[in-house]
Design a protein around this motif. Structure first.
Motif, PDB file in Angstrom:
ATOM      1  N   LEU A 186      60.247 -36.924  82.885  1.00  0.00           N
ATOM      2  CA  LEU A 186      60.370 -37.734  84.094  1.00  0.00           C
ATOM      3  C   LEU A 186      60.309 -36.874  85.351  1.00  0.00           C
ATOM      4  CD1 LEU A 186      63.272 -40.189  83.138  1.00  0.00           C
ATOM      5  CD2 LEU A 186      60.878 -40.780  83.430  1.00  0.00           C
ATOM      6  N   SER A 187      61.114 -35.839  85.370  1.00  0.00           N
ATOM      7  CA  SER A 187      61.277 -35.055  86.595  1.00  0.00           C
ATOM      8  C   SER A 187      60.030 -34.255  86.948  1.00  0.00           C
ATOM      9  CB  SER A 187      62.482 -34.117  86.472  1.00  0.00           C
ATOM     10  OG  SER A 187      62.328 -33.212  85.394  1.00  0.00           O
ATOM     11  N   ASN A 208      53.957 -40.141  71.018  1.00  0.00           N
ATOM     12  CA  ASN A 208      54.449 -39.377  72.156  1.00  0.00           C
ATOM     13  C   ASN A 208      53.406 -39.330  73.276  1.00  0.00           C
ATOM     14  OD1 ASN A 208      56.713 -37.607  73.111  1.00  0.00           O
ATOM     15  ND2 ASN A 208      55.061 -36.116  73.267  1.00  0.00           N
ATOM     16  N   THR A 209      52.141 -39.383  72.903  1.00  0.00           N
ATOM     17  CA  THR A 209      51.065 -39.448  73.893  1.00  0.00           C
ATOM     18  C   THR A 209      51.302 -40.577  74.878  1.00  0.00           C
ATOM     19  OG1 THR A 209      49.436 -38.529  72.362  1.00  0.00           O
ATOM     20  CG2 THR A 209      48.588 -39.865  74.167  1.00  0.00           C
ATOM     21  N   THR A 210      51.718 -41.727  74.358  1.00  0.00           N
ATOM     22  CA  THR A 210      51.975 -42.894  75.198  1.00  0.00           C
ATOM     23  C   THR A 210      53.261 -42.733  75.991  1.00  0.00           C
ATOM     24  OG1 THR A 210      50.930 -44.234  73.480  1.00  0.00           O
ATOM     25  CG2 THR A 210      52.182 -45.410  75.171  1.00  0.00           C
ATOM     26  N   LEU A 211      54.295 -42.260  75.324  1.00  0.00           N
ATOM     27  CA  LEU A 211      55.620 -42.226  75.941  1.00  0.00           C
ATOM     28  C   LEU A 211      55.680 -41.289  77.146  1.00  0.00           C
ATOM     29  CD1 LEU A 211      57.891 -42.322  72.754  1.00  0.00           C
ATOM     30  CD2 LEU A 211      57.270 -44.212  74.288  1.00  0.00           C
ATOM     31  N   VAL A 212      54.878 -40.225  77.156  1.00  0.00           N
ATOM     32  CA  VAL A 212      54.936 -39.300  78.294  1.00  0.00           C
ATOM     33  C   VAL A 212      54.313 -39.908  79.553  1.00  0.00           C
ATOM     34  CG1 VAL A 212      54.992 -37.218  76.868  1.00  0.00           C
ATOM     35  CG2 VAL A 212      52.783 -38.138  77.601  1.00  0.00           C
ATOM     36  N   THR A 217      56.695 -44.040  84.107  1.00  0.00           N
ATOM     37  CA  THR A 217      56.377 -45.234  84.880  1.00  0.00           C
ATOM     38  C   THR A 217      57.630 -46.074  85.121  1.00  0.00           C
ATOM     39  OG1 THR A 217      54.103 -45.309  84.046  1.00  0.00           O
ATOM     40  CG2 THR A 217      55.011 -47.350  84.938  1.00  0.00           C
ATOM     41  N   LEU A 218      58.416 -46.311  84.060  1.00  0.00           N
ATOM     42  CA  LEU A 218      59.637 -47.096  84.210  1.00  0.00           C
ATOM     43  C   LEU A 218      60.731 -46.297  84.917  1.00  0.00           C
ATOM     44  CD1 LEU A 218      59.874 -48.969  80.793  1.00  0.00           C
ATOM     45  CD2 LEU A 218      58.991 -49.793  82.963  1.00  0.00           C
TER      46      LEU A 218
END
Length: 508
Positions: A186-187, A208-212, A217-218
């Motif tokens: 996030l940071s 993990n590709t998606t989650l990063v 975004t959220l």
């Protein structure tokens, strides 16, 4: 505390950030899918109800809760609800076989699994813990509208999620990522504009590709647009309709988009930030994206386990498109030889890395965790990336080859040993191996080679279909070839590079 205060601090949890966004921008759309949207206020309320329901079921902080489903607002809300309860979200690939999915759930220790109707039906023959199916069953299971969970204290080192790296062997590895690791994701995106992002999510939420891309975004208060299944025309229409600004795509998706006859007819001028990871991204394809698709293009190189990440700002460095960029700030990459010694400058070596974003370890597999680690002379912990590369004179990393024989097809990791184990079970197969060969559609595709047992008359195509019925959807063999024998080294190792060279003239 405001979302801005949380994001400016040294550590914040995603549940705290979502709650802050719900207070400050309640009507802002957080999630969108083909069925509709969820505002930040609605997402916070739903995540809280899910968390309260999990606590009612006895789910404890740190406990795994599994999800097997296609991307949707329900999936995303459940993921957040698990975090609100202090538990570890455990997204499982639906493309694995039902037996493999059940094995991963059992390995995680999850006592509750969420599924959509399609995957619930596919898993009907497996022995699973309590199932909550999206739809009427899910609605009935939820706590009342105003329910909130008992507050939990989340420490940076606590498990955020468990992601499984393989889905067909008896002992898949669950990668435990902490809240501290996700905070780093996030940071580090403070300059990426995720606070006003409309991010196209076109890859699965178990990756993990998606989650990063999805989690920042959220975390920053943007909008995530979820595609249940990627298709080129649907992606372009959805991106144009939502005026998308951000996206994370694997290289094969970029390839299909750029080859689409109607690509240039779509208005994509709203895009500001495009990223890619997970598979080799060829320089000519990067150049085509730069020329025809507005917005910055950044390639990330890293791994789910953490280690170090490199980034290539393709827009700023069009002369470095053959590389994967330079290590991110605070990330350290070393190159070592087979004996674990660092190689000299400019030489090729195995990639190892360290950063603030590193996995806790493999769930329940201390030995495998130790094997994935390398320590420098000061005893500092690095993660082995499994790739071989070298740095150019400007400090950009060039990947030469993978240390292991991992196949990356359409952005998904395929382990040849998994496919070989299935193929070897056929009664007509005496010996076999699986290699990855270039594919115009997938980047790479798995191809098998087998030696028949004496007297066996089964055709290769019959055996291939038999094996594919027992493999996950993303693992299926695209071709199977019969050979008199497999080339082997003096110590009996199959010479896959030699075999691949033999086949490249006949396999597309």
């Amino acid at each position: 505390m405001t979302a801005a205060d949380l994001l400016a601090g040294d550590f914040a949890t995603l549940p705290d950030l979502l709650a802050a966004h719900a207070r400050e921008r309640p009507d802002k759309v957080a999630l969108a899918d083909e069925r509709g949207t969820l505002s930040y206020a609605a997402l916070d309320r739903l995540a809280a109800r899910i968390a309260a329901s999990l606590q009612r079921e006895g789910v404890r902080a740190g406990e795994a809760v599994a999800i097997v489903a296609a991307p949707s607002t329900d999936y995303a809300a459940v993921f957040m609800g698990i975090l609100y309860a202090g538990a570890a979200a455990t997204p499982i690939s639906p493309s694995a076989t039902p037996a493999a999915i059940a094995g991963m759930i059992a390995d995680s220790g999850a006592r509750i699994v969420f599924a959509d109707a399609v995957n619930a039906a596919a898993l009907s023959g497996e022995t699973l813990p309590t199932r909550v199916v999206f739809g009427a069953s899910f609605d009935a299971w939820l706590a009342p509208e105003d329910a909130r969970p008992t507050p939990v204290s989340i420490a940076p080192e606590d498990a955020f999620n468990i992601i499984y790296s393989s889905g067909t062997t008896g002992k898949p590895k669950g990668i435990v990522q902490s809240h501290a690791m996700r905070w780093q994701h996030l940071s580090r995106n403070s300059a990426a504009g995720f606070d006003e992002a409309v991010t196209m999510i076109a890859t699965p939420l178990y990756s993990n590709t998606t989650l990063v891309s999805f989690l920042p975004t959220l975390g920053w208060g943007g909008t995530a647009v979820l595609m249940g299944k990627f298709d080129v025309g649907g992606y372009l229409a959805l991106a144009e309709r939502h005026r998308a600004t951000h996206t994370m795509l694997v290289p094969v998706q970029y390839q299909r988009l750029m080859a689409y006859p109607g690509f240039d007819d779509h208005d994509l001028s709203s895009f500001r930030f495009k990223t890619s990871t997970s598979a080799p991204f060829h320089a000519d394809l990067k150049a085509d994206v730069l020329a025809r698709w507005p917005g910055f293009l950044v390639e990330y190189y890293g791994m789910t386990e953490g280690g170090a990440s490199c980034a290539l700002n393709c827009t700023a460095h069009p002369d470095k498109l053959h590389t994967v960029g330079q290590p991110l700030p605070g990330h350290e990459v070393r190159l070592i030889d087979d004996d674990g010694n660092e190689v000299a400058a400019g030489e090729m070596g195995e990639v190892v890395g360290r950063s603030p974003a590193m996995m806790n370890g493999y769930h329940g597999r201390d030995g495998a965790t130790r094997e994935a680690e390398w320590h420098d002379a000061e005893g500092r912990r690095f993660i082995r990336h499994g790739d071989v590369g070298r740095f150019d004179a400007d400090g950009f990393l060039i990947l030469m080859d993978r240390k292991k024989d991992l196949i990356i097809s359409g952005g998904f990791n395929i382990y040849p040993s998994d496919l070989e184990a299935v193929l070897a079970q056929h009664p007509a197969v005496a010996d076999c191996t699986v290699i990855g060969v270039p594919s115009a559609d997938w980047g790479e595709t798995p191809v098998g080679v087998y030696v028949a047992k004496g007297g066996a008359t089964d055709e290769a195509e019959t055996i291939r279909q038999w094996a594919n019925e027992r493999l996950g959807r993303t693992q299926r063999l695209s071709a199977l070839h019969r050979a008199d024998e497999l080339p082997r080294s003096a110590i009996g190792k199959v010479l896959k590079r030699e075999l691949r060279e033999r086949l490249l003239g006949t396999v597309a």
